[in-house]
Design an enzyme around this catalytic site. Structure first.
Site, PDB file in Angstrom:
ATOM      1  CG  ASP A   1      -4.878   1.778   6.487  1.00 27.97           C
ATOM      2  OD1 ASP A   1      -4.262   0.912   5.854  1.00 27.97           O
ATOM      3  OD2 ASP A   1      -4.317   2.687   7.128  1.00 27.97           O
ATOM      4  CD  GLU A   2      -1.751   0.713   2.203  1.00 29.50           C
ATOM      5  OE1 GLU A   2      -1.297   0.334   1.110  1.00 29.50           O
ATOM      6  OE2 GLU A   2      -1.211   0.484   3.296  1.00 29.50           O
TER       7      GLU A   2
ATOM      8  CG  ASP B   1      -2.129   4.375   4.202  1.00 28.44           C
ATOM      9  OD1 ASP B   1      -1.153   3.626   4.011  1.00 28.44           O
ATOM     10  OD2 ASP B   1      -2.727   4.428   5.300  1.00 28.44           O
TER      11      ASP B   1
HETATM   12  N1  DCP Z   1      -1.518  -2.634  11.954  1.00 31.23           N
HETATM   13  C1  DCP Z   1      -1.246  -3.571  12.964  1.00 31.23           C
HETATM   14  N2  DCP Z   1       0.040  -4.009  13.175  1.00 31.23           N
HETATM   15  C2  DCP Z   1       1.063  -3.536  12.400  1.00 31.23           C
HETATM   16  C3  DCP Z   1       0.803  -2.594  11.371  1.00 31.23           C
HETATM   17  C4  DCP Z   1      -0.508  -2.155  11.182  1.00 31.23           C
HETATM   18  O1  DCP Z   1      -2.167  -4.009  13.664  1.00 31.23           O
HETATM   19  N3  DCP Z   1       2.336  -3.967  12.634  1.00 31.23           N
HETATM   20  C5  DCP Z   1      -2.901  -2.152  11.779  1.00 31.23           C
HETATM   21  C6  DCP Z   1      -3.154  -0.926  12.603  1.00 31.23           C
HETATM   22  C7  DCP Z   1      -3.115   0.219  11.640  1.00 31.23           C
HETATM   23  C8  DCP Z   1      -3.592  -0.429  10.358  1.00 31.23           C
HETATM   24  O2  DCP Z   1      -3.150  -1.790  10.416  1.00 31.23           O
HETATM   25  O3  DCP Z   1      -3.956   1.291  12.033  1.00 31.23           O
HETATM   26  C9  DCP Z   1      -3.058   0.252   9.120  1.00 31.23           C
HETATM   27  O4  DCP Z   1      -1.642   0.172   9.079  1.00 31.23           O
HETATM   28  P1  DCP Z   1      -0.724   1.331   8.561  1.00 31.23           P
HETATM   29  O5  DCP Z   1       0.616   0.744   8.328  1.00 31.23           O
HETATM   30  O6  DCP Z   1      -1.368   2.035   7.422  1.00 31.23           O
HETATM   31  O7  DCP Z   1      -0.548   2.313   9.804  1.00 31.23           O
HETATM   32  P2  DCP Z   1      -1.510   3.417  10.389  1.00 31.23           P
HETATM   33  O8  DCP Z   1      -2.710   3.632   9.522  1.00 31.23           O
HETATM   34  O9  DCP Z   1      -1.800   3.069  11.795  1.00 31.23           O
HETATM   35  O10 DCP Z   1      -0.568   4.698  10.400  1.00 31.23           O
HETATM   36  P3  DCP Z   1      -0.135   5.676   9.198  1.00 31.23           P
HETATM   37  O11 DCP Z   1      -0.717   7.009   9.551  1.00 31.23           O
HETATM   38  O12 DCP Z   1       1.350   5.686   9.269  1.00 31.23           O
HETATM   39  O13 DCP Z   1      -0.669   5.109   7.926  1.00 31.23           O
HETATM   40 CA    CA Z   2      -2.565   4.008   7.295  1.00 32.88          CA
HETATM   41 CA    CA Z   3      -1.829   1.195   5.348  1.00 33.86          CA
END
Ligand code: DCP
Ligand code: CA
Ligand code: CA
Length: 355
Positions: free
Chosen positions: A109-110, A9
């Site tokens: 991103d996973e 991730d």
């Molecule tokens: N995303 C979004 N709205 C949300 C959740 C996520 O637009 N409510 C988008 C932005 C994030 C991407 O999806 O960058 C991936 O979500 P993740 O939940 O994996 O969160 P992040 O990658 O941003 O943070 P982490 O470091 O906690 O994985």
């Molecule tokens: Ca992420």
């Molecule tokens: Ca994710």
């Protein structure tokens, strides 16, 4: 050689990609925004870097709220550039694909990689992949390694950002037990609230809970799933949507049928069972596909508490579904099909029968 699953991730994905585009912002709070009204600056936070998170900013909050939390902090607010993130995501997938025996992109991103290896080699591979993503894309990620998708995903969330957590089969229970029940992926708010109300807070407590009791409130399927997860059991296959095929067989009846007795599904079921056996799979959902004499399509299905490829079990469910259908049908049936979905691997399968 064992079946090992690696979950990857990306850390604060959208914001990290933005940082890579303009390194000068990386030392500041960065907030990626999805604007519903650009002129007024209204909308929601898509994600934020870890500097911004320290001030309480996270995905889903209102942009104005993030602005308030970051007032005077020299924060950078950027509109989401989905096209860019999509391109980076694709390039990452292409980098990972050659390392996997089976590959699945679970979200932007996973990723899941199934590898036949030893845990020592899997850990080395995880490190190598992490280095490669930094070198090629300037991006860090968190990786989990475990005996199935569930454990790999939970291991990846265990340490973030830039984490690497390996949970070997013998360590599964001690890894899960101290975690809060809401760490179980996909656990709904309602289920979580119910567990809290019963004072079930840790996975260890969930594991000791009587399954029948859970089923009374949550239903047999949800309770069974939750119970399996609490034991670290997950047999779902690593495969992209297009490979997560369902098996289905359909045939045209010699004469349009108006009753269950006029339909013979033995051959269809035998075909499905042999397809499952060939690929060493079991199914959790059994369905029927029907085309009536007016060429309209109908489908029905049933989810099983335990996955199966037992012809007897499949026959019973198919007959039940057909009986229900004929009880309500108003037109004769021309074609009848059987299908199975939610296919799971039998490799190294454990089931609750063993507890
Ligand atoms: N995303 C979004 N709205 C949300 C959740 C996520 O637009 N409510 C988008 C932005 C994030 C991407 O999806 O960058 C991936 O979500 P993740 O939940 O994996 O969160 P992040 O990658 O941003 O943070 P982490 O470091 O906690 O994985
Ligand atoms: Ca992420
Ligand atoms: Ca994710």
């Amino acid at each position: 050689m064992e079946r090992i699953v690696l979950h990857l991730d990306l850390d604060y994905f959208f914001a990290q990609v933005e940082e890579r585009q303009r390194p000068e912002i990386a030392s500041k709070p960065v907030v990626v925004c999805i604007y519903s009204d650009v002129e007024r600056g209204r909308g929601a936070v898509s994600t934020a870097n870890y500097i911004a998170r320290k001030f309480g900013v996270h995905s889903g909050i209102a942009i104005f709220q993030a602005r308030r939390l970051l007032a005077g902090k020299n924060a950078v607010f950027l509109p989401a550039n989905h096209e860019l993130y999509g391109r980076v995501s694709l390039a990452i997938a292409e980098t990972l694909l050659p390392y996997a025996d089976a590959f699945e992109q679970a979200s932007v991103d996973e990723f899941y990689l199934e590898i036949s290896s030893s845990y020592r080699a899997a850990e080395e591979l995880a490190k190598k992949i992490k280095r490669e993503l930094v070198e090629k894309f300037g991006l860090t990620c968190s990786v989990g390694v475990g005996p199935n998708k569930l454990i790999a995903k939970m291991a990846a969330s265990f340490k973030k950002p830039d984490g690497l957590t390996v949970v070997s089969p013998v360590a599964v229970q001690s890894f899960l037990d101290p975690l809060d029940v809401d760490k179980i992926p996909g656990i709904g708010q309602k289920t979580n609230q119910y567990l809290q109300s019963k004072n079930i807070r840790k996975i260890a407590e969930l594991r000791m809970t009587d399954r029948g009791l859970l089923a009374e409130e949550l239903g047999k399927n949800a309770a069974g799933m939750l119970f399996e997860y609490a034991h670290g059991i997950d047999n779902s296959v690593v495969a992209n949507a297009e490979e997560q095929k369902q098996f289905s067989r359909i045939k045209t009846l010699k004469e349009p049928a108006e009753s269950l007795e006029a339909v013979d599904v033995e051959e269809l079921i035998a075909d499905i069972v042999s397809a499952l056996e060939q690929e060493n799979l079991v199914c959790r959902v059994i369905g029927i596909n029907i085309i009536d004499s007016g060429m309209r399509a109908h489908t029905r299905s049933k989810t099983l508490p335990q996955p199966t490829r037992d012809g007897e079990v499949i026959r019973k469910v198919v007959i039940e579904l057909l009986r229900e259908f004929f009880a309500e049908a108003s037109v004769p049936v021309r074609r009848v099909g059987v299908r199975v979905e939610r296919l799971e691997s039998r490799k190294g399968q454990k089931s609750l029968g063993e507890f």
